[in-house]
Design a protein around this motif. Sequence first.
Motif, PDB file in Angstrom:
ATOM      1  N   THR A  27      55.919  14.348 -10.127  1.00 56.28           N
ATOM      2  CA  THR A  27      55.855  15.786  -9.933  1.00 56.28           C
ATOM      3  C   THR A  27      57.142  16.237  -9.258  1.00 56.28           C
ATOM      4  O   THR A  27      57.621  15.599  -8.323  1.00 56.28           O
ATOM      5  CB  THR A  27      54.643  16.215  -9.075  1.00 56.28           C
ATOM      6  N   GLY A  56      52.006  21.610 -10.654  1.00 55.34           N
ATOM      7  CA  GLY A  56      50.786  20.838 -10.475  1.00 55.34           C
ATOM      8  C   GLY A  56      50.115  20.570 -11.809  1.00 55.34           C
ATOM      9  O   GLY A  56      50.291  21.311 -12.771  1.00 55.34           O
ATOM     10  N   ALA A  57      49.359  19.487 -11.871  1.00 55.47           N
ATOM     11  CA  ALA A  57      48.678  19.127 -13.119  1.00 55.47           C
ATOM     12  C   ALA A  57      47.353  18.454 -12.815  1.00 55.47           C
ATOM     13  O   ALA A  57      47.250  17.652 -11.895  1.00 55.47           O
ATOM     14  CB  ALA A  57      49.556  18.196 -13.952  1.00 55.47           C
ATOM     15  N   ARG A  58      46.358  18.799 -13.600  1.00 55.00           N
ATOM     16  CA  ARG A  58      45.048  18.162 -13.514  1.00 55.00           C
ATOM     17  C   ARG A  58      45.016  17.093 -14.601  1.00 55.00           C
ATOM     18  O   ARG A  58      45.222  17.386 -15.775  1.00 55.00           O
ATOM     19  CB  ARG A  58      43.964  19.203 -13.756  1.00 55.00           C
ATOM     20  N   ARG A  94      40.812  27.805  -7.270  1.00 56.33           N
ATOM     21  CA  ARG A  94      39.533  27.461  -6.664  1.00 56.33           C
ATOM     22  C   ARG A  94      38.433  28.182  -7.429  1.00 56.33           C
ATOM     23  O   ARG A  94      38.597  29.289  -7.878  1.00 56.33           O
ATOM     24  CB  ARG A  94      39.503  27.849  -5.213  1.00 56.33           C
ATOM     25  N   PRO A 118      45.897  24.416  -6.997  1.00 55.79           N
ATOM     26  CA  PRO A 118      44.878  24.549  -8.035  1.00 55.79           C
ATOM     27  C   PRO A 118      44.027  25.800  -7.796  1.00 55.79           C
ATOM     28  O   PRO A 118      43.827  26.211  -6.654  1.00 55.79           O
ATOM     29  CB  PRO A 118      44.035  23.283  -7.888  1.00 55.79           C
ATOM     30  N   ASP A 177      52.622  24.593  -6.724  1.00 55.08           N
ATOM     31  CA  ASP A 177      51.385  25.087  -7.342  1.00 55.08           C
ATOM     32  C   ASP A 177      50.162  24.601  -6.588  1.00 55.08           C
ATOM     33  O   ASP A 177      50.077  23.455  -6.184  1.00 55.08           O
ATOM     34  CB  ASP A 177      51.290  24.586  -8.785  1.00 55.08           C
ATOM     35  N   ASP A 234      38.985  12.809 -12.433  1.00 52.61           N
ATOM     36  CA  ASP A 234      39.752  14.023 -12.658  1.00 52.61           C
ATOM     37  C   ASP A 234      40.493  14.317 -11.358  1.00 52.61           C
ATOM     38  O   ASP A 234      39.865  14.545 -10.313  1.00 52.61           O
ATOM     39  CB  ASP A 234      38.800  15.173 -13.016  1.00 52.61           C
ATOM     40  N   TYR A 255      43.986  16.183  -9.286  1.00 51.22           N
ATOM     41  CA  TYR A 255      45.027  17.209  -9.306  1.00 51.22           C
ATOM     42  C   TYR A 255      46.240  16.655  -8.579  1.00 51.22           C
ATOM     43  O   TYR A 255      46.139  16.230  -7.419  1.00 51.22           O
ATOM     44  CB  TYR A 255      44.548  18.497  -8.634  1.00 51.22           C
ATOM     45  N   SER A 307      50.158  17.348  -7.269  1.00 55.07           N
ATOM     46  CA  SER A 307      51.128  18.396  -6.964  1.00 55.07           C
ATOM     47  C   SER A 307      52.026  17.905  -5.843  1.00 55.07           C
ATOM     48  O   SER A 307      51.612  17.103  -4.999  1.00 55.07           O
ATOM     49  CB  SER A 307      50.407  19.673  -6.537  1.00 55.07           C
TER      50      SER A 307
END
Length: 103
Positions: free
Chosen positions: A57, A80-82, A102, A100, A98, A89, A91, A93
Amino acid sequence: ALLRAHAPDVGPGDAVVLLGDVFDRWIEYRHTAPKLGVRLLGTLADLADDGRRVLYTVGNRDPWHVDLLASLGVTVLAGGARLGLAGHDVYLSHGDRDLPARG
């Protein structure tokens, strides 16, 4: 050294994740390249060449490394990436970019 030591533990479907600001601008210097940064790039390239998933990242101090890292086979996440990692799963960052949503 830390990455090399743990490389055998990174199997198929696993990933090495770096969360930015790893290089702290050294690539922008004209006349010097610290030994540590060059060795790290080589280790990242070796991991990617061996078929290991390497994710990076982008941090607030190293946005200009995107093309260099991508050329090594590193997956660069500009924000950021999920993602699905190790059956979870997650996240990812750098932390100051970024956040996430909510909800």
